[in-house]
Scaffold this active site. Sequence first.
Site, PDB file in Angstrom:
ATOM      1  N   SER A  50     -21.561 -19.427 -23.925  1.00 57.94           N
ATOM      2  CA  SER A  50     -22.299 -20.571 -23.497  1.00 57.94           C
ATOM      3  C   SER A  50     -21.583 -21.846 -23.645  1.00 57.94           C
ATOM      4  O   SER A  50     -20.283 -22.353 -23.274  1.00 57.94           O
ATOM      5  CB  SER A  50     -23.743 -20.798 -25.234  1.00 57.94           C
ATOM      6  N   ASP A 172     -32.319 -17.355 -17.889  1.00 59.69           N
ATOM      7  CA  ASP A 172     -32.221 -18.064 -18.670  1.00 59.69           C
ATOM      8  C   ASP A 172     -32.875 -19.127 -18.855  1.00 59.69           C
ATOM      9  O   ASP A 172     -32.242 -19.992 -18.108  1.00 59.69           O
ATOM     10  CB  ASP A 172     -30.800 -17.902 -18.574  1.00 59.69           C
ATOM     11  N   HIS A 200     -30.395 -16.453 -23.449  1.00 58.04           N
ATOM     12  CA  HIS A 200     -29.731 -16.874 -23.298  1.00 58.04           C
ATOM     13  C   HIS A 200     -28.020 -16.063 -23.841  1.00 58.04           C
ATOM     14  O   HIS A 200     -27.557 -16.795 -24.507  1.00 58.04           O
ATOM     15  CB  HIS A 200     -29.522 -18.479 -23.531  1.00 58.04           C
TER      16      HIS A 200
END
Length: 222
Positions: A50, A172, A200
């Site tokens: 991320s 996602d 995610h």
Amino acid sequence: MLRFDWGGGGGALAGGGRAAGPPPPHGYAADVVDVCEELDLRQAVFVGHSVSAMVGVLAAQAAPERIGAHVMVTPSPCYIDDEGYRGGFSTEDIDELLASLEANYLGWSSAMAPVIMGNPERPELGQELTNSFCATDPDIARVFARTTFLTDSREDLKAVSVPTLVLECEQDAIAPREVGAYVHAAIPASRLVTLDATGHCPQLSAPRATAEAILGFLESLR
């Protein structure tokens, strides 16, 4: 392999120079450089999930001799929609999200973790992420959330010249596939792999597929 937690998260102590050092995300990048220098790591492969993938980009800019490749797991350089760019959230969405976090961090964690994780048919995954959030110092979590959702690192991607693996999921809610395509297009030396996974956090929901993709990339670097 070396794994570490950001200050205030996981098993790491809060603080870590955050008050005295540069503000995030550059402060987190400075932490990465410090770790690399302490262990004298050179041409390491940085695996970031991320927004941490973008922290790795900043760390490589600061110390290019330390990082020789990137593995970006569901990365996002910018979560806010812009003209010609879909980040997944409007400015109003982010404002509401951060206001909810400020008002009730534990409640926010319980509500947001299952959304981030996806896979509603496997509620234990959402609970695992909820527990991780709740174990984080709330003050640190607020700083990290603002770093995550308000940082725009799109320009920084242009400086990435080392081999890079970009991993995205089929579905996602946090980083839609347009984001993976954007990151891939911005980094000439990148490879985009779409995992047959949702959510995610494929390292939790699809660990085997995630590991196989990373191992295949590492083999290509030899």
